[in-house]
Write an enzyme that holds these catalytic residues in place. Structure first.
Site, short mmCIF file in Angstrom:
data_model
loop_
_atom_site.label_atom_id
_atom_site.label_comp_id
_atom_site.label_asym_id
_atom_site.label_seq_id
_atom_site.Cartn_x
_atom_site.Cartn_y
_atom_site.Cartn_z
N ASP A 1 36.44 -21.86 28.36
CA ASP A 1 36.00 -22.45 29.62
C ASP A 1 36.88 -23.68 29.81
OD1 ASP A 1 33.23 -22.45 31.48
OD2 ASP A 1 34.13 -24.43 31.26
N ASP B 1 36.85 -20.84 34.84
CA ASP B 1 37.28 -21.98 35.66
C ASP B 1 38.60 -22.58 35.20
OD1 ASP B 1 35.92 -22.73 33.39
OD2 ASP B 1 34.53 -24.08 34.40
N HIS C 1 26.71 -26.35 28.19
CA HIS C 1 26.53 -27.81 28.11
C HIS C 1 25.10 -28.20 27.72
CE1 HIS C 1 30.50 -28.49 29.61
NE2 HIS C 1 30.25 -27.94 30.79
N HIS D 1 35.90 -26.45 30.50
CA HIS D 1 35.13 -27.58 29.97
C HIS D 1 34.68 -27.31 28.54
CE1 HIS D 1 34.42 -27.69 34.44
NE2 HIS D 1 34.84 -28.92 34.22
#
Length: 307
Positions: A163, A244, A126, A165
């Protein structure tokens, strides 16, 4: 040759407060599981160095490096955003995490390891060119990609991001860079709430619906990632490896299993063997349910160890 395993104690000194999901125990749980399963015996361990300013500034603005250094508190915590805190060891840990990717690239491209895994934190995908966010400060995988291009003279590097995200930081850094193919899979309508339209021709997105399970991921990867990777023929594949999306991890809701991570790693390895001499550098990203993280990362690593 053995798979390289890179980490450093500094990566466990960065903390963001009690009950924060991105906690030091993540690395301990992973290491304990790898020891029990005998996988660490099949790897060569290396201490992660601290990334230099030169290495970091290939993907980050110098102003961001200075801003982060200024925010490090002498004690306690400083807040970067609603979910991301800085303690006195954060900068040291972040430099080690990025430095692990650099050292891993050197080992793999130097012929000292067939592939490598960076067991580091804080995560990185990120982190954009001019800011950190979402538990991330420096974009570890991006630093590794840039190092392969600048220091080793590679012409084509793929960055594969799985991921729960969206790896918006990597997208911000590499969108439009024809030397890099970015393949990203993530849950739709989840942090960082980015548009799912690719911003450039070198970005291949595979957004997945909540509760879609591993079958949807396999279909999307087969349809979108694999043809793009084959056309691009990368000389090295760098992986942003988030765990995740596992069904036991409440940070998302994709419902993957260890078998899904193994399958996905096998597809990445097949492409690496076809065009890159099997060369893969993998960097830990998300994964917050400790047991699921350890089991999933072990499934990922077993494929690399057995390559």
């Amino acid at each position: 040759m053995l798979t390289a395993y890179l980490t450093h104690p500094d990566c466990e000194r960065h903390q963001m407060g009690a009950d924060h999901p991105e906690c030091p125990e993540r690395l301990a749980a992973l290491r304990d599981h790898l020891l029990v399963k005998g996988l660490l015996d099949c790897m060569q361990e290396h201490e992660a160095p601290a990334a230099s300013d030169e290495q970091l500034q290939r993907v980050h603005d110098r102003a961001w490096l200075l801003q982060l250094a200024d925010q490090v508190p002498a004690e306690g915590y400083a807040r970067l955003d609603a979910d991301t805190l800085i303690n006195p060891y954060t900068l040291r840990a972040a430099r080690r995490a990025a430095g692990a990717a650099v050292r891993a690239v050197d080992l793999v491209l130097g012929g000292q390891a067939p592939n490598a895994f960076c067991a580091v934190r804080p995560p990185g995908h990120h982190a954009q060119r001019a800011q950190g966010a979402g538990f991330c400060f420096f974009n570890n995988a991006a630093v590794g990609v840039a190092h392969a291009l600048a220091a080793h003279g590679l012409l084509r590097v793929a960055l594969v991001d799985f991921d729960v995200h969206h790896g918006d930081g990597s997208e911000d850094i590499f969108a439009g860079d024809e030397r890099v193919l970015l393949c990203s899979s993530y849950q739709q309508d989840l942090y960082p709430f980015r548009d799912s339209h690719p911003p450039a021709a070198n970005v291949v997105l595979a957004p997945l619906a909540a509760r879609s399970g591993g079958a949807a991921m396999r279909e999307a990867v087969t349809q979108y990632w694999l043809p793009a990777l084959a056309r691009f023929a990368p000389e090295l594949i760098v992986v942003s490896a988030g765990f995740d999306a596992h069904r036991e991890d409440d940070m998302g809701n994709l419902g993957w299993s260890e078998a899904d991570y193994r399958w996905l790693t096998e597809q990445v390895l097949a492409q690496a063997q076809a065009s890159a001499g099997g060369r893969i550098v993998s960097c830990l990203e998300g994964g917050y349910a400790l047991s699921a993280l350890a089991r999933s990362a072990a499934a990922h690593l077993r494929v690399l160890v057995e390559a």
